[in-house]
Design a protein around this motif. Sequence first.
Motif, mmCIF file in Angstrom:
data_model
loop_
_atom_site.group_PDB
_atom_site.id
_atom_site.type_symbol
_atom_site.label_atom_id
_atom_site.label_comp_id
_atom_site.label_asym_id
_atom_site.label_seq_id
_atom_site.Cartn_x
_atom_site.Cartn_y
_atom_site.Cartn_z
ATOM 1 N N THR A 139 0.832 -1.203 0.000
ATOM 2 C CA THR A 139 0.000 0.000 0.000
ATOM 3 C C THR A 139 0.866 1.252 0.000
ATOM 4 O OG1 THR A 139 -1.711 -1.192 1.218
ATOM 5 C CG2 THR A 139 -1.847 1.202 1.222
ATOM 6 N N GLU A 140 1.881 1.281 0.854
ATOM 7 C CA GLU A 140 2.775 2.440 0.892
ATOM 8 C C GLU A 140 3.486 2.634 -0.438
ATOM 9 O OE1 GLU A 140 5.367 1.708 4.200
ATOM 10 O OE2 GLU A 140 3.809 2.151 5.685
ATOM 11 N N LYS A 141 3.930 1.542 -1.040
ATOM 12 C CA LYS A 141 4.626 1.618 -2.320
ATOM 13 C C LYS A 141 3.694 2.111 -3.431
ATOM 14 C CE LYS A 141 7.627 -1.569 -2.908
ATOM 15 N NZ LYS A 141 8.308 -2.853 -3.185
ATOM 16 N N ALA A 142 2.451 1.625 -3.438
ATOM 17 C CA ALA A 142 1.487 2.041 -4.453
ATOM 18 C C ALA A 142 1.125 3.515 -4.310
ATOM 19 C CB ALA A 142 0.235 1.174 -4.366
ATOM 20 N N ILE A 143 0.944 3.961 -3.075
ATOM 21 C CA ILE A 143 0.610 5.370 -2.846
ATOM 22 C C ILE A 143 1.792 6.256 -3.228
ATOM 23 C CG2 ILE A 143 0.127 7.064 -1.031
ATOM 24 C CD1 ILE A 143 -1.680 4.954 0.249
ATOM 25 N N LYS A 144 3.012 5.804 -2.910
ATOM 26 C CA LYS A 144 4.192 6.577 -3.276
ATOM 27 C C LYS A 144 4.322 6.691 -4.791
ATOM 28 C CE LYS A 144 9.160 6.872 -2.730
ATOM 29 N NZ LYS A 144 10.382 6.231 -2.294
ATOM 30 N N SER A 145 4.062 5.603 -5.511
ATOM 31 C CA SER A 145 4.148 5.652 -6.968
ATOM 32 C C SER A 145 3.057 6.556 -7.548
ATOM 33 C CB SER A 145 4.067 4.260 -7.572
ATOM 34 O OG SER A 145 2.775 3.727 -7.418
ATOM 35 N N GLY B 292 1.281 15.807 -13.455
ATOM 36 C CA GLY B 292 0.441 16.941 -13.116
ATOM 37 C C GLY B 292 -0.931 16.908 -13.762
ATOM 38 N N THR B 293 -1.318 15.780 -14.370
ATOM 39 C CA THR B 293 -2.632 15.673 -15.008
ATOM 40 C C THR B 293 -3.395 14.508 -14.411
ATOM 41 O OG1 THR B 293 -1.757 14.238 -16.739
ATOM 42 C CG2 THR B 293 -1.775 16.614 -17.183
ATOM 43 N N HIS B 294 -4.694 14.485 -14.689
ATOM 44 C CA HIS B 294 -5.576 13.412 -14.231
ATOM 45 C C HIS B 294 -5.531 13.260 -12.711
ATOM 46 C CE1 HIS B 294 -6.080 12.455 -18.392
ATOM 47 N NE2 HIS B 294 -4.811 12.119 -18.533
ATOM 48 N N HIS B 295 -5.549 14.395 -11.998
ATOM 49 C CA HIS B 295 -5.474 14.352 -10.534
ATOM 50 C C HIS B 295 -6.689 13.627 -9.940
ATOM 51 C CE1 HIS B 295 -4.347 15.491 -6.520
ATOM 52 N NE2 HIS B 295 -5.560 16.014 -6.322
ATOM 53 N N ALA B 296 -7.876 13.867 -10.484
ATOM 54 C CA ALA B 296 -9.084 13.222 -9.958
ATOM 55 C C ALA B 296 -9.005 11.710 -10.140
ATOM 56 C CB ALA B 296 -10.320 13.776 -10.648
ATOM 57 N N LYS B 297 -8.445 11.274 -11.258
ATOM 58 C CA LYS B 297 -8.300 9.842 -11.503
ATOM 59 C C LYS B 297 -7.313 9.221 -10.512
ATOM 60 C CE LYS B 297 -7.345 6.535 -15.161
ATOM 61 N NZ LYS B 297 -6.928 6.340 -16.540
ATOM 62 N N ASP B 298 -6.219 9.929 -10.188
ATOM 63 C CA ASP B 298 -5.240 9.436 -9.226
ATOM 64 C C ASP B 298 -5.838 9.328 -7.835
ATOM 65 O OD1 ASP B 298 -3.350 9.204 -11.186
ATOM 66 O OD2 ASP B 298 -2.373 11.115 -10.731
ATOM 67 N N VAL B 299 -6.670 10.289 -7.454
ATOM 68 C CA VAL B 299 -7.299 10.251 -6.144
ATOM 69 C C VAL B 299 -8.206 9.029 -6.047
ATOM 70 C CG1 VAL B 299 -8.940 11.426 -4.626
ATOM 71 C CG2 VAL B 299 -7.136 12.726 -5.746
ATOM 72 N N GLU B 300 -8.961 8.764 -7.118
ATOM 73 C CA GLU B 300 -9.826 7.589 -7.121
ATOM 74 C C GLU B 300 -8.997 6.313 -7.018
ATOM 75 O OE1 GLU B 300 -13.410 5.738 -9.842
ATOM 76 O OE2 GLU B 300 -11.980 7.122 -10.731
ATOM 77 N N THR B 301 -7.890 6.264 -7.716
ATOM 78 C CA THR B 301 -7.024 5.098 -7.676
ATOM 79 C C THR B 301 -6.428 4.931 -6.287
ATOM 80 O OG1 THR B 301 -6.495 5.437 -10.003
ATOM 81 C CG2 THR B 301 -5.064 3.981 -8.788
ATOM 82 N N THR B 302 -6.013 6.012 -5.662
ATOM 83 C CA THR B 302 -5.481 5.945 -4.302
ATOM 84 C C THR B 302 -6.564 5.458 -3.344
ATOM 85 O OG1 THR B 302 -3.950 7.751 -4.783
ATOM 86 C CG2 THR B 302 -4.366 7.258 -2.467
ATOM 87 N N GLY B 303 -7.781 5.919 -3.538
ATOM 88 C CA GLY B 303 -8.898 5.445 -2.718
ATOM 89 C C GLY B 303 -9.132 3.956 -2.895
ATOM 90 N N GLN B 304 -9.016 3.486 -4.122
ATOM 91 C CA GLN B 304 -9.175 2.051 -4.380
ATOM 92 C C GLN B 304 -8.061 1.254 -3.719
ATOM 93 O OE1 GLN B 304 -9.285 1.957 -8.632
ATOM 94 N NE2 GLN B 304 -11.488 2.342 -8.747
ATOM 95 N N ILE B 305 -6.853 1.788 -3.773
ATOM 96 C CA ILE B 305 -5.714 1.123 -3.135
ATOM 97 C C ILE B 305 -5.953 1.010 -1.636
ATOM 98 C CG2 ILE B 305 -3.268 1.388 -2.540
ATOM 99 C CD1 ILE B 305 -2.936 2.759 -5.312
ATOM 100 N N MET B 306 -6.406 2.081 -1.035
ATOM 101 C CA MET B 306 -6.664 2.084 0.406
ATOM 102 C C MET B 306 -7.798 1.116 0.764
ATOM 103 S SD MET B 306 -4.404 3.970 1.732
ATOM 104 C CE MET B 306 -5.033 4.146 3.374
ATOM 105 N N SER C 271 -9.485 -3.992 3.200
ATOM 106 C CA SER C 271 -10.198 -5.272 3.167
ATOM 107 C C SER C 271 -9.250 -6.430 3.460
ATOM 108 C CB SER C 271 -10.906 -5.475 1.825
ATOM 109 O OG SER C 271 -9.972 -5.613 0.775
ATOM 110 N N ARG C 272 -7.999 -6.359 2.970
ATOM 111 C CA ARG C 272 -7.013 -7.398 3.288
ATOM 112 C C ARG C 272 -6.702 -7.414 4.777
ATOM 113 N NH1 ARG C 272 -2.334 -6.194 -1.010
ATOM 114 N NH2 ARG C 272 -3.610 -6.203 -2.879
#
Length: 143
Positions: free
Chosen positions: A55-61, A70-84, A89-90
């Motif tokens: 999780t830490e590695k994925a969020i850092k990447s 610097g683009t698709h910030h909203a998409k990155d936030v959604e992806t970070t939310g999915q990662i979390m 759940s794990r």
Amino acid sequence: LSVYFGQVSGGDDEIQQLQKALLDYLDENTEIDASLVFSRKFYVAQWFRDTTMETEKAIKSQKDEDSSEGTHHAKDVETTGQIMHRAESRKKFLRSIIKTAPSQFSTLKMNSDTVDYEDACLIVRYLASMRPFAQSFDIYLTQ
């Protein structure tokens, strides 16, 4: 074992089924070998640690990609939310295993099939192959 490996495609649910099957095997054989109690605790702790590190590695990447592009910030936030969400759940699955006494764990089996020694060895090898060191072993050998 084909019940387990037939469905495995690397998803979280399939990995959790394999982990649970391995822990069932360890729990069933603790009377034969007392060291399996330690093995069971070790696996649960290692999987919890792996989840945290991944999780830490994925969020850092995600942050590195966000700062470089610097683009698709909203998409990155959604992806970070999915990662979390996936990590939580794990961790919830592992916490439920930790809170369950080993003698009660056998009542929580996902499948009625029991795992024998050979199946347990295959599950351990498969789960070990998913670890970062095993996946990058060829790179180490070529270097």
